[in-house]
Design a protein around this motif. Sequence first.
Motif, PDB file in Angstrom:
ATOM      1  N   THR A 107      -1.133 -38.696  -5.589  1.00 42.54           N
ATOM      2  CA  THR A 107      -2.194 -39.422  -6.288  1.00 42.54           C
ATOM      3  C   THR A 107      -3.062 -40.189  -5.301  1.00 42.54           C
ATOM      4  OG1 THR A 107      -0.929 -39.630  -8.346  1.00 42.54           O
ATOM      5  CG2 THR A 107      -2.658 -41.257  -7.952  1.00 42.54           C
ATOM      6  N   ILE A 108      -2.424 -40.895  -4.356  1.00 41.17           N
ATOM      7  CA  ILE A 108      -3.183 -41.693  -3.393  1.00 41.17           C
ATOM      8  C   ILE A 108      -3.831 -40.801  -2.339  1.00 41.17           C
ATOM      9  CG2 ILE A 108      -3.005 -43.470  -1.606  1.00 41.17           C
ATOM     10  CD1 ILE A 108      -0.832 -44.778  -3.284  1.00 41.17           C
ATOM     11  N   ARG A 109      -3.093 -39.820  -1.851  1.00 45.08           N
ATOM     12  CA  ARG A 109      -3.655 -38.945  -0.811  1.00 45.08           C
ATOM     13  C   ARG A 109      -4.899 -38.212  -1.313  1.00 45.08           C
ATOM     14  NH1 ARG A 109      -0.693 -33.834   2.169  1.00 45.08           N
ATOM     15  NH2 ARG A 109      -0.442 -33.122   0.010  1.00 45.08           N
ATOM     16  N   ALA A 189       6.921 -32.972   6.850  1.00 47.14           N
ATOM     17  CA  ALA A 189       6.418 -33.507   8.122  1.00 47.14           C
ATOM     18  C   ALA A 189       4.924 -33.256   8.300  1.00 47.14           C
ATOM     19  CB  ALA A 189       7.201 -32.903   9.282  1.00 47.14           C
ATOM     20  N   THR A 190       4.458 -32.063   7.950  1.00 44.74           N
ATOM     21  CA  THR A 190       3.040 -31.755   8.143  1.00 44.74           C
ATOM     22  C   THR A 190       2.151 -32.562   7.206  1.00 44.74           C
ATOM     23  OG1 THR A 190       3.219 -29.886   6.616  1.00 44.74           O
ATOM     24  CG2 THR A 190       3.524 -29.428   8.959  1.00 44.74           C
ATOM     25  N   ASP A 191       2.680 -32.957   6.061  1.00 47.36           N
ATOM     26  CA  ASP A 191       1.887 -33.698   5.083  1.00 47.36           C
ATOM     27  C   ASP A 191       1.569 -35.113   5.543  1.00 47.36           C
ATOM     28  OD1 ASP A 191       1.784 -31.707   2.940  1.00 47.36           O
ATOM     29  OD2 ASP A 191       3.939 -32.054   2.772  1.00 47.36           O
ATOM     30  N   VAL A 192       2.395 -35.674   6.423  1.00 50.72           N
ATOM     31  CA  VAL A 192       2.216 -37.070   6.838  1.00 50.72           C
ATOM     32  C   VAL A 192       1.641 -37.172   8.254  1.00 50.72           C
ATOM     33  CG1 VAL A 192       4.027 -37.876   5.300  1.00 50.72           C
ATOM     34  CG2 VAL A 192       4.618 -37.255   7.645  1.00 50.72           C
ATOM     35  N   CYS A 193       1.121 -36.064   8.772  1.00 50.68           N
ATOM     36  CA  CYS A 193       0.529 -36.050  10.111  1.00 50.68           C
ATOM     37  C   CYS A 193      -0.995 -35.971  10.024  1.00 50.68           C
ATOM     38  CB  CYS A 193       1.054 -34.864  10.919  1.00 50.68           C
ATOM     39  SG  CYS A 193       2.780 -35.022  11.412  1.00 50.68           S
ATOM     40  N   ALA A 201     -12.774 -39.458   8.014  1.00 51.15           N
ATOM     41  CA  ALA A 201     -12.202 -40.812   8.025  1.00 51.15           C
ATOM     42  C   ALA A 201     -11.661 -41.215   6.658  1.00 51.15           C
ATOM     43  CB  ALA A 201     -13.261 -41.813   8.493  1.00 51.15           C
ATOM     44  N   GLU A 202     -12.353 -40.867   5.579  1.00 46.99           N
ATOM     45  CA  GLU A 202     -11.896 -41.243   4.241  1.00 46.99           C
ATOM     46  C   GLU A 202     -10.590 -40.527   3.886  1.00 46.99           C
ATOM     47  OE1 GLU A 202     -15.016 -40.645   1.430  1.00 46.99           O
ATOM     48  OE2 GLU A 202     -16.079 -42.479   2.022  1.00 46.99           O
ATOM     49  N   THR A 203     -10.482 -39.261   4.284  1.00 47.92           N
ATOM     50  CA  THR A 203      -9.254 -38.504   4.024  1.00 47.92           C
ATOM     51  C   THR A 203      -8.072 -39.095   4.776  1.00 47.92           C
ATOM     52  OG1 THR A 203     -10.520 -36.466   3.662  1.00 47.92           O
ATOM     53  CG2 THR A 203      -8.175 -36.222   4.190  1.00 47.92           C
ATOM     54  N   ILE A 204      -8.280 -39.459   6.034  1.00 46.08           N
ATOM     55  CA  ILE A 204      -7.194 -40.040   6.837  1.00 46.08           C
ATOM     56  C   ILE A 204      -6.815 -41.418   6.299  1.00 46.08           C
ATOM     57  CG2 ILE A 204      -6.538 -40.867   9.130  1.00 46.08           C
ATOM     58  CD1 ILE A 204      -8.432 -38.702  10.278  1.00 46.08           C
ATOM     59  N   GLU A 205      -7.808 -42.212   5.922  1.00 41.69           N
ATOM     60  CA  GLU A 205      -7.518 -43.548   5.387  1.00 41.69           C
ATOM     61  C   GLU A 205      -6.671 -43.455   4.113  1.00 41.69           C
ATOM     62  OE1 GLU A 205      -7.903 -47.117   2.961  1.00 41.69           O
ATOM     63  OE2 GLU A 205      -8.775 -45.159   2.473  1.00 41.69           O
ATOM     64  N   ALA A 206      -6.970 -42.462   3.262  1.00 41.73           N
ATOM     65  CA  ALA A 206      -6.179 -42.265   2.047  1.00 41.73           C
ATOM     66  C   ALA A 206      -4.757 -41.817   2.390  1.00 41.73           C
ATOM     67  CB  ALA A 206      -6.855 -41.241   1.146  1.00 41.73           C
ATOM     68  N   LEU A 207      -4.624 -40.943   3.376  1.00 36.99           N
ATOM     69  CA  LEU A 207      -3.294 -40.503   3.815  1.00 36.99           C
ATOM     70  C   LEU A 207      -2.487 -41.679   4.349  1.00 36.99           C
ATOM     71  CD1 LEU A 207      -1.202 -38.319   4.520  1.00 36.99           C
ATOM     72  CD2 LEU A 207      -2.419 -37.989   6.690  1.00 36.99           C
ATOM     73  N   VAL A 208      -3.130 -42.549   5.095  1.00 32.18           N
ATOM     74  CA  VAL A 208      -2.450 -43.738   5.632  1.00 32.18           C
ATOM     75  C   VAL A 208      -1.892 -44.585   4.494  1.00 32.18           C
ATOM     76  CG1 VAL A 208      -2.869 -45.951   6.790  1.00 32.18           C
ATOM     77  CG2 VAL A 208      -3.695 -43.817   7.822  1.00 32.18           C
ATOM     78  N   ARG A 209      -2.689 -44.819   3.456  1.00 28.97           N
ATOM     79  CA  ARG A 209      -2.221 -45.606   2.314  1.00 28.97           C
ATOM     80  C   ARG A 209      -1.102 -44.900   1.564  1.00 28.97           C
ATOM     81  NH1 ARG A 209      -5.725 -45.813  -1.429  1.00 28.97           N
ATOM     82  NH2 ARG A 209      -7.486 -44.664  -0.553  1.00 28.97           N
ATOM     83  N   ALA A 210      -1.171 -43.570   1.489  1.00 26.04           N
ATOM     84  CA  ALA A 210      -0.139 -42.797   0.802  1.00 26.04           C
ATOM     85  C   ALA A 210       1.193 -42.844   1.541  1.00 26.04           C
ATOM     86  CB  ALA A 210      -0.586 -41.352   0.634  1.00 26.04           C
ATOM     87  N   CYS A 211       1.163 -43.165   2.835  1.00 23.58           N
ATOM     88  CA  CYS A 211       2.382 -43.228   3.659  1.00 23.58           C
ATOM     89  C   CYS A 211       2.896 -44.651   3.868  1.00 23.58           C
ATOM     90  CB  CYS A 211       2.115 -42.599   5.025  1.00 23.58           C
ATOM     91  SG  CYS A 211       1.810 -40.826   4.983  1.00 23.58           S
ATOM     92  N   ASN A 212       2.245 -45.624   3.262  1.00 21.80           N
ATOM     93  CA  ASN A 212       2.577 -47.042   3.461  1.00 21.80           C
ATOM     94  C   ASN A 212       3.192 -47.614   2.190  1.00 21.80           C
ATOM     95  OD1 ASN A 212       2.669 -49.745   4.150  1.00 21.80           O
ATOM     96  ND2 ASN A 212       0.471 -49.999   4.347  1.00 21.80           N
ATOM     97  N   PRO A 213       4.430 -48.130   2.217  1.00 18.49           N
ATOM     98  CA  PRO A 213       5.262 -48.403   3.403  1.00 18.49           C
ATOM     99  C   PRO A 213       6.373 -47.398   3.661  1.00 18.49           C
ATOM    100  CG  PRO A 213       6.115 -49.613   1.547  1.00 18.49           C
ATOM    101  CD  PRO A 213       4.948 -48.817   1.014  1.00 18.49           C
ATOM    102  N   ALA A 230      -0.535 -47.583   9.913  1.00 13.70           N
ATOM    103  CA  ALA A 230      -0.099 -48.217   8.670  1.00 13.70           C
ATOM    104  C   ALA A 230      -1.255 -48.772   7.845  1.00 13.70           C
ATOM    105  CB  ALA A 230       0.893 -49.340   8.980  1.00 13.70           C
ATOM    106  N   GLU A 231      -2.364 -49.091   8.503  1.00 15.69           N
ATOM    107  CA  GLU A 231      -3.547 -49.584   7.777  1.00 15.69           C
ATOM    108  C   GLU A 231      -4.786 -49.226   8.573  1.00 15.69           C
ATOM    109  OE1 GLU A 231      -5.300 -53.926   6.733  1.00 15.69           O
ATOM    110  OE2 GLU A 231      -3.332 -53.495   5.851  1.00 15.69           O
ATOM    111  N   ALA A 232      -5.829 -48.770   7.870  1.00 17.30           N
ATOM    112  CA  ALA A 232      -7.044 -48.340   8.559  1.00 17.30           C
ATOM    113  C   ALA A 232      -8.263 -48.634   7.696  1.00 17.30           C
ATOM    114  CB  ALA A 232      -6.974 -46.846   8.878  1.00 17.30           C
ATOM    115  N   THR A 233      -9.437 -48.650   8.335  1.00 15.74           N
ATOM    116  CA  THR A 233     -10.692 -48.933   7.640  1.00 15.74           C
ATOM    117  C   THR A 233     -11.751 -47.943   8.090  1.00 15.74           C
ATOM    118  OG1 THR A 233     -10.166 -51.308   7.584  1.00 15.74           O
ATOM    119  CG2 THR A 233     -12.467 -50.677   7.197  1.00 15.74           C
ATOM    120  N   VAL A 234     -12.471 -47.352   7.136  1.00 12.56           N
ATOM    121  CA  VAL A 234     -13.578 -46.458   7.466  1.00 12.56           C
ATOM    122  C   VAL A 234     -14.726 -47.289   8.035  1.00 12.56           C
ATOM    123  CG1 VAL A 234     -15.261 -44.816   6.535  1.00 12.56           C
ATOM    124  CG2 VAL A 234     -12.901 -44.840   5.657  1.00 12.56           C
TER     125      VAL A 234
END
Length: 296
Positions: A107-109, A189-193, A201-213, A230-234
Amino acid sequence: MAFPALQALQAAGRLCALGVPGSNADVIDFCSMLSRHSGIPLLIMSGENCNDQIKEIIKISGADTVFTMTFPWKISAEILDLYPDKFYNFHYGLLPEMRGADPVFETIRSRAGQSGITVHVINKHIDKGTVILRKSIPVTEGMTHGSLCTRLSWLGADLLNELLNLLQNHFEGTEQKEDQARYYPKPGATDVCISWERQDAETIEALVRACNPWNKGAYTQWNGWNIRIAEATVINKNHTGSPGTILSLDKENGLIVKCSHHSNLRLDIVYTEEGFMSGYKLSAFGLRKGEKFMNL
């Protein structure tokens, strides 16, 4: 995620037994405390003896309804045939669009605008039973895997009165629309890389949130060193450079990295074996402006 719902059931006098997988120490601690204070029987379960333990707990408790919440094992056909119309699952995602083991991650990714809980009949097919109740909530910008789980846990408690009334009135549920169904396996493993070359940038930022915490962030590498974001900003600024290139690495501007589609991302918090830290502090380990993260 089940704790608020369990407490609500116990407060309403509707909780008659607890079955907990033996591998989850935190859940066992909570349910042991609940069992001691309420006198409700608690059974520590294993995958190998699951069928016999389900029979035992139903016999001891006399339960007329069984809810599974974040339960790790499939209820067998033997049990479903032995106890028809008794088992219901709390799926912490919207069905049929978000079938699978971790709908919160997907959902988040995927930057879906809403999530929710779907309570459905358990049948012999995973996540395909008729829907008894479906409640949705908005997924706000910046929401992480952890914060969405917390929202869903309270939603699980809030919907109980309506759910119990539906079951008491013998509501049989509505069939899921298979043309809308999507199944997502448990993240691998590939899903969280991170792939700086393929992802903007927006796709990576969403992935970061989906992996936190739960995963301490999304993976990248530099010089053979695993780093989790663990946290990022576009960042909406024009910078030249190829994807993965470090555009900035100082306290004033932070650690900014070039992504695909001419987009940029500031890595605000990172995690390494040395601990959590601000992104720009990676300079202390030899990282420099102009170097590149690996495309995983």
